[in-house]
Design a protein around this motif. Structure first.
Motif, mmCIF file in Angstrom:
data_model
loop_
_atom_site.group_PDB
_atom_site.id
_atom_site.type_symbol
_atom_site.label_atom_id
_atom_site.label_comp_id
_atom_site.label_asym_id
_atom_site.label_seq_id
_atom_site.Cartn_x
_atom_site.Cartn_y
_atom_site.Cartn_z
ATOM 1 N N UNK A 205 0.814 -1.212 0.000
ATOM 2 C CA UNK A 205 0.000 0.000 0.000
ATOM 3 C C UNK A 205 0.849 1.264 0.000
ATOM 4 N N UNK A 206 1.562 1.393 -1.094
ATOM 5 C CA UNK A 206 2.283 2.614 -1.411
ATOM 6 C C UNK A 206 2.082 2.890 -2.888
ATOM 7 N N UNK A 207 2.892 3.772 -3.423
ATOM 8 C CA UNK A 207 2.818 4.094 -4.846
ATOM 9 C C UNK A 207 3.789 3.204 -5.605
ATOM 10 N N UNK A 208 3.292 2.561 -6.660
ATOM 11 C CA UNK A 208 4.113 1.700 -7.507
ATOM 12 C C UNK A 208 4.380 2.434 -8.819
ATOM 13 N N UNK A 209 5.642 2.668 -9.141
ATOM 14 C CA UNK A 209 6.005 3.276 -10.424
ATOM 15 C C UNK A 209 6.693 2.204 -11.273
ATOM 16 N N UNK A 210 6.069 1.870 -12.391
ATOM 17 C CA UNK A 210 6.610 0.840 -13.279
ATOM 18 C C UNK A 210 7.564 1.492 -14.271
ATOM 19 N N UNK A 211 8.838 1.130 -14.183
ATOM 20 C CA UNK A 211 9.868 1.700 -15.050
ATOM 21 C C UNK A 211 9.986 0.824 -16.298
ATOM 22 N N UNK A 212 9.249 1.199 -17.310
ATOM 23 C CA UNK A 212 9.161 0.380 -18.518
ATOM 24 C C UNK A 212 9.048 1.301 -19.728
ATOM 25 N N UNK A 219 0.611 2.748 -10.103
ATOM 26 C CA UNK A 219 -0.535 2.142 -9.404
ATOM 27 C C UNK A 219 -0.517 2.586 -7.957
ATOM 28 N N UNK A 220 -1.719 2.834 -7.395
ATOM 29 C CA UNK A 220 -1.823 3.142 -5.970
ATOM 30 C C UNK A 220 -3.260 2.940 -5.510
ATOM 31 N N UNK A 221 -3.407 2.629 -4.238
ATOM 32 C CA UNK A 221 -4.723 2.549 -3.619
ATOM 33 C C UNK A 221 -5.012 3.896 -2.967
ATOM 34 N N UNK A 222 -6.128 4.535 -3.347
ATOM 35 C CA UNK A 222 -6.406 5.885 -2.859
ATOM 36 C C UNK A 222 -7.603 5.944 -1.917
ATOM 37 N N UNK A 223 -8.228 4.820 -1.642
ATOM 38 C CA UNK A 223 -9.364 4.794 -0.734
ATOM 39 C C UNK A 223 -9.697 3.370 -0.348
ATOM 40 N N UNK A 224 -10.688 3.190 0.505
ATOM 41 C CA UNK A 224 -11.048 1.850 0.956
ATOM 42 C C UNK A 224 -11.435 0.956 -0.213
ATOM 43 N N UNK A 225 -12.084 1.537 -1.207
ATOM 44 C CA UNK A 225 -12.519 0.751 -2.370
ATOM 45 C C UNK A 225 -12.118 1.417 -3.688
#
Length: 525
Positions: A205-212, A219-225
């Motif tokens: 549950x953090x920010x995922x930065x795809x280096x491609x 990608x990130x989760x910004x709320x409960x749903x």
């Protein structure tokens, strides 16, 4: 044309404009906020703010409301196309030097709704929606804003002692003062996707930065749903190619895995252009540019919206001090002097991170091979991404360095516990504050009180005492925005920089208005 006068006209009711209005209101300054929308713009945009911005929201009195709609994040991961970790910047969700979590994920319409509700609590703030601003013109010591009211079709104007252009990337205010955006050489097209689901994705549950270089992503989760993805668009692609979950599924499946398409609700899909730009002029007379009207930051270190809120925090107290007469109008030039280099440095850090993520070919491979494993050792980036500490402000009339004392002026004081139940920001209350490990004389104490400032004596072994000692200081003068104005080895050396007004919090307290006797008050009233 009909003309209505007010102290400050704010063009734009986004986070920057509403923050500026609310900070001004805390010092009793009236403002009229003009916006093209009647209510909150409904589409999600920004999703991240750091601990420094959280401090500013707390000063507005809305931190509990923000906490209810946000999620602390664990930090930032840079991953390869197979989602293997290349570098990781951890953040403590319990809080850091700013007293709040250093990474906060949220839905922007929710934050804007909270900001609007808060603004309506202040009699000093008037928000007018359905207004199309057509120009802003300096007029001697005032400025005039021309507009069209969409509800009636009538054209009118409003004059303000000051005008704040918080009207975004396509700013009419910026064009009106002859300012132009300078392109810093970074532009990319991205797809932004917001998905709602009650299914548990189960990722870190953090920010995922795809280096491609083939398809960079975030990608990130910004709320409960609620979940946010961003994907770099390939040549020939547009958001029309991704109109439903089925079209998006090949892109998001590395995270959603076995979750069925029917369990994923598409909230929003849109295309946006990520740019690195900065305005060449931020001020023309009584007109100022803030937020996206003054700078555009690529999203890779999550500093875009926060930069605008920092603009508001930097300028609002200065305007209040000038309007009250405790500071001369000339100090307002410190706004651009301080904020422009700061914004520029964060834009460059974001650009560096973005290029390391997305560049193709041999240059991109070299960047990833040389830079990514060493990103945690880049002082500027490490401070921003892990420590919640942005670069110091440039020297100005309200930010002075002294010989033999280096490293404090222009930085933000840590928001640490000062006593059993209060942090520094609560004790300071938006006023000038003198922090010292030295014992002030009775005369000095009297003078500090006369000037309406707060005295915070600290022990040498306390967090603030150690903070002073590490920079060879024994006293520091803290501005109402939490920035160190100057530091020295004696109380007397910093006392001379304190504004000399004799009423209210260092001259920011307003005298009662004849028509509104209870209108003007200090932040603590």
């Amino acid at each position: 044309m009909n003309t209505l006068d007010t102290e400050v006209v704010i063009v734009g009711a986004g986070p920057t404009g509403l923050t500026a209005a609310s900070l001004l209101a805390r010092y009793g300054v009236e403002s009229v906020v003009l916006d093209r929308w009647h209510d909150v713009y409904p589409q999600p945009r920004a999703v991240h703010l750091d601990g420094e911005i959280r401090r500013i929201l707390a000063r507005l009195g809305i931190d509990e409301e923000f906490a209810a709609l946000s999620r602390p994040a664990l930090g930032l991961r840079l991953v390869d196309p197979a989602l293997r970790v290349l570098a990781q910047f951890d953040r403590d969700p319990a809080g850091g030097r700013n007293g709040f979590p250093e990474a906060n994920l949220f839905d922007q319409p929710g934050l804007e709704a909270v900001l609007r509700r808060n603004a309506r609590r202040h009699a000093e703030i008037t928000i007018r929606g359905g207004i199309e601003v057509t120009g802003a013109v300096p007029e001697n010591d005032w400025a005039r804003v021309d507009y069209t009211d969409h509800s009636s079709g009538a054209t009118a104007s409003i004059r303000g002692r000051y005008v704040l252009g918080c009207d975004g990337a396509n700013s009419v205010v910026r064009s009106s003062i002859g300012s132009a955006m300078r392109d810093l050489g970074f532009e990319q097209r991205w797809l932004v996707v917001d998905i709602a689901t009650t299914a548990e994705i189960g990722e870190w549950e953090g920010v995922h930065q795809v280096c491609d270089p083939a398809r960079a992503a975030t990608y990130m989760r910004i709320g409960a749903t609620r979940y946010r993805w961003e994907f770099r668009l390939l040549p020939g692609e547009s958001d029309t190619d991704f109109r439903d979950v089925a079209d998006l599924h090949p892109l998001i499946r590395p995270w959603t895995k076995t979750i069925g398409i029917d369990e994923l609700q598409l909230v929003r899909v849109a295309e946006y252009i990520s740019r690195a730009q900065i305005a060449d002029r931020w001020q023309a007379g009584s007109i100022f540019l803030l937020g996206d009207a003054a700078h555009l930051t690529p999203p890779f270190i999550g500093q875009g919206m926060g930069a605008g809120v920092r603009d508001a925090a930097n300028l609002a107290w200065k305007l209040a001090a000038v309007l009250s007469g405790s500071l001369p109008p000339q100090v307002l030039s410190s706004y651009e002097i301080e904020r422009k280099p700061h914004a520029h440095s964060l834009i460059r850090l974001a650009e560096l991170t973005g290029r390391a993520m997305t560049e193709g070919g041999e240059i991109g491979n070299l960047l990833r091979r040389l830079i990514l494993p060493r990103l945690t050792r880049i002082p500027g980036l490490t401070g921003v991404v892990t420590g919640g500490e942005t670069p110091p402000l440039r020297r100005s009339a309200l930010n002075t360095r002294r010989r033999f004392v280096r490293g404090l002026a222009g930085t933000l004081i840590p928001n640490v516990m000062v006593d059993a139940d209060r942090r520094f920001d609560t004790v300071a209350g938006g006023r000038y504050t003198l922090v010292t490990v030295a014992e002030p004389t009775l005369v000095q104490r009297t003078e500090i009180a006369r000037r309406g400032a707060v005295l915070v004596p600290v022990d040498a072994g306390s967090e603030l005492g150690v903070w002073l000692r590490r920079k060879h200081s024994r006293a520091a003068l803290i501005r109402p925005d939490g920035t160190v104005q100057t530091a020295a080895r004696t109380v007397g050396s910093v006392l001379g920089a304190l504004p000399s007004s004799g009423s209210g919090p260092a001259g920011l307290h307003r005298s009662p208005c004849r028509d509104h006797p209870d209108r003007y008050r200090s932040p603590d009233a």
